[in-house]
Design an enzyme around this catalytic site. Structure first.
Site, mmCIF file in Angstrom:
data_model
loop_
_atom_site.group_PDB
_atom_site.id
_atom_site.type_symbol
_atom_site.label_atom_id
_atom_site.label_comp_id
_atom_site.label_asym_id
_atom_site.label_seq_id
_atom_site.Cartn_x
_atom_site.Cartn_y
_atom_site.Cartn_z
ATOM 1 N N SER A 283 0.818 -1.211 0.000
ATOM 2 C CA SER A 283 0.000 0.000 0.000
ATOM 3 C C SER A 283 0.847 1.253 0.000
ATOM 4 O O SER A 283 0.648 2.147 -0.800
ATOM 5 C CB SER A 283 -0.930 0.010 1.212
ATOM 6 O OG SER A 283 -0.179 -0.044 2.409
ATOM 7 N N CYS A 284 1.817 1.340 0.890
ATOM 8 C CA CYS A 284 2.628 2.560 0.920
ATOM 9 C C CYS A 284 4.027 2.284 1.435
ATOM 10 O O CYS A 284 4.669 3.150 1.997
ATOM 11 C CB CYS A 284 1.966 3.634 1.778
ATOM 12 S SG CYS A 284 1.803 3.184 3.507
ATOM 13 N N GLY A 285 4.520 1.079 1.277
ATOM 14 C CA GLY A 285 5.875 0.780 1.706
ATOM 15 C C GLY A 285 5.993 0.864 3.206
ATOM 16 O O GLY A 285 5.171 0.344 3.932
ATOM 17 N N CYS B 236 6.174 3.815 5.136
ATOM 18 C CA CYS B 236 6.121 5.265 5.247
ATOM 19 C C CYS B 236 6.547 5.735 6.623
ATOM 20 O O CYS B 236 6.093 5.233 7.636
ATOM 21 C CB CYS B 236 4.702 5.752 4.952
ATOM 22 S SG CYS B 236 4.101 5.260 3.328
#
Length: 230
Positions: free
Chosen positions: A79-81, A83
């Site tokens: 989804s977003c590493g 973050c």
């Protein structure tokens, strides 16, 4: 997919298969593990009884010129590493502020209408895209993946392999929101601007401001919000 540098594990990421070599190279660039070492070759190196296992392990080879990486503990999310794991102060230590001219805001407002060729999204409606574009707004390179950060790394990897980094003459368009990690990766690749379909996080805005990166969000139709570099 496991990403290795000279055979040493760097990270494991959940990705959409395809453009795997670009993904591995781009990840090494944006996470700063190459340390300017040249990429000599990229290859699959997986082993195991399952035929698919061979293609889930990629190593970026520098001939030992890159420092031995410290592997991430746990997989990178699709989804977003991961973050927020790298603080802005730590980014300052390895990345210089960008010395680039901002893009024309009116041109950026119409970028979404110029993006074409999202074949996976057209079929599934469930993947993200990243696009490198020039100062006229012409899309030059598009990659798709279930993870936004992977799509960006695929674009960065292709540009690196083509000798086009730092990308100070290019902008980066991303579907979804502009997270801290998107700003970090755009900075590491040297893009002049980052444009997102949705809004940015506060940390992404702070990162872009420190980097000297033009950051815009809610780029839909003829509307756009510019947060830094206007």
């Amino acid at each position: 997919m496991s990403i290795r540098l000279d055979g040493e594990l760097v990270a494991t990421t959940m990705r959409t298969p395809g453009d795997d070599f670009e993904l591995a190279v781009g990840f090494c660039v944006t996470e700063g593990v190459l340390h300017d070492a040249p990429v000599r070759t990229v290859r699959y190196c997986g082993q195991g009884s399952a035929a698919a296992a061979e293609y889930n392990d990629v190593t970026v080879e520098t001939g030992g010129r890159a420092p031995t990486p410290t592997p991430r503990l746990g997989p990178a999310s699709s989804s977003c590493g991961v973050c927020g794991t790298v603080a802005i102060d730590e980014l300052r230590e390895r990345l210089r502020p960008l010395d680039v001219e901002p893009f024309d805001v009116d041109m950026l407002a119409g970028m979404a209408d110029r993006i074409d060729g999202q074949a996976l999204f057209s079929t599934t409606g469930a993947v993200h895209a990243a696009v490198a574009f020039d100062r006229s707004g012409e899309p030059l390179l598009l990659r798709e993946d279930i993870g936004r950060h992977n799509a960006v790394d695929k674009v960065v990897g292709r540009l690196h392999l083509d000798g086009r980094l730092p990308a100070g003459d290019l902008g980066l368009w991303v579907s979804g929101r502009a997270s801290f990690e998107m700003a970090q990766k755009a900075w590491a690749a040297g893009f002049a601007c980052l444009v997102a379909v949705s809004g940015p996080s506060a940390l992404a805005v702070d990162t872009a401001r420190v980097a000297g990166l033009q950051l815009a969000g809610f780029a839909r139709g003829d509307r756009i919000n510019v947060y830094t570099g206007d």
